[in-house]
Design a protein around this motif. Structure first.
Motif, PDB file in Angstrom:
ATOM      1  N   ILE A 142      34.928  31.076  55.075  1.00  0.00           N
ATOM      2  CA  ILE A 142      36.283  30.542  54.925  1.00  0.00           C
ATOM      3  C   ILE A 142      36.977  31.310  53.809  1.00  0.00           C
ATOM      4  N   CYS A 143      38.157  31.844  54.098  1.00  0.00           N
ATOM      5  CA  CYS A 143      38.870  32.670  53.125  1.00  0.00           C
ATOM      6  C   CYS A 143      40.186  32.012  52.719  1.00  0.00           C
ATOM      7  N   PRO A 144      40.582  32.172  51.459  1.00  0.00           N
ATOM      8  CA  PRO A 144      41.892  31.664  51.036  1.00  0.00           C
ATOM      9  C   PRO A 144      43.007  32.499  51.647  1.00  0.00           C
ATOM     10  N   ASP A 145      44.211  31.936  51.666  1.00  0.00           N
ATOM     11  CA  ASP A 145      45.351  32.651  52.245  1.00  0.00           C
ATOM     12  C   ASP A 145      45.603  33.988  51.570  1.00  0.00           C
ATOM     13  N   THR A 146      45.248  34.103  50.291  1.00  0.00           N
ATOM     14  CA  THR A 146      45.523  35.342  49.561  1.00  0.00           C
ATOM     15  C   THR A 146      44.734  36.530  50.114  1.00  0.00           C
ATOM     16  N   GLN A 147      43.703  36.278  50.910  1.00  0.00           N
ATOM     17  CA  GLN A 147      42.970  37.394  51.508  1.00  0.00           C
ATOM     18  C   GLN A 147      43.867  38.218  52.429  1.00  0.00           C
TER      19      GLN A 147
END
Length: 225
Positions: A142-147
């Protein structure tokens, strides 16, 4: 059941259950909702006692204006100050109704840091410590939107001018960084100097701050500069 996105939503749902019901019934209903496989907040309050305590002692989030629009770099300047602490895309922040920083917010924060310190390297040191925080990284797939910021060419190109490598192999092939112009500011006797140098070939950018500067940046940031 309607989508419940933060603590305010859960409190409102609990209050609805309490209408025309005894307290124990309302507790059972809200716990049934909470103890579901699709609830991203469950690990924050993993038992009924902690959940009910959080709901009955809750104070509404008074933040009324979002600081960002997801995944956008363009648009009007946001209200980001040099001494603000980044808001990461975490479950805890979502539960508390905090809006995580977008790509634009992270860019504006760097601008504010550079303007305040009149020194790009010092701004970079503080910014990179915060950007590399574990809360801003992928975990368990799961990645944050900033990725996704690394695919925003305006974002990638801005930080390339500051000697900060944001992109990856794919984004660099999409974003044209072959003629990046470095735009660095250095503080000399409290007078800022704009230092610009052209480069025809984008060098492989390593972290720009020395270990000492990164340590200084992290310590100062979390002391509440």
């Amino acid at each position: 059941m309607e989508e419940l996105n933060n603590s305010d939503d859960w409190v409102r749902q609990f209050n609805r259950y309490q209408n025309n019901r005894i307290f124990a019934e309302a507790v059972q209903l809200i716990w049934d909702d909470w103890n579901s496989s699709g609830n991203p907040f469950f690990e924050l309050l993993p038992n009924v006692d902690s959940l009910i305590f959080a709901l009955v002692t809750h104070r509404a989030n008074r933040a009324t204006e979002p600081i960002n629009e997801p995944l956008q770099i363009a648009g009007p300047p946001q209200s980001i100050a040099w001494n603000d602490a980044p808001i990461y895309d975490t479950v805890s922040n979502a539960w508390n109704g905090l809006i995580d920083w977008s790509c634009a917010a992270w860019k504006h924060w760097h601008v504010a840091l550079e303007t305040h310190f009149k020194d790009t390297r010092k701004a970079n040191a503080i910014w990179e410590v915060a950007w590399q925080h574990p809360d801003n990284s992928c975990a368990w797939g799961i990645c944050p939107d900033t990725q996704y910021c690394r695919y925003d060419c305006d974002f990638v190109e801005y930080f390339a001018t500051k000697d900060v490598d944001i992109g990856n192999t794919f984004s660099k092939s999409v974003c044209d960084l072959s003629n990046v112009v470095l735009n660095l500011v250095s503080a000399v006797d409290d007078i800022s100097e704009g230092v610009k140098s052209s480069t025809n070939t984008l060098k492989k950018i390593a972290p720009v701050a020395t270990i000492a500067l990164i340590a200084w940046g992290g310590n100062q940031l979390y002391k509440g500069l």
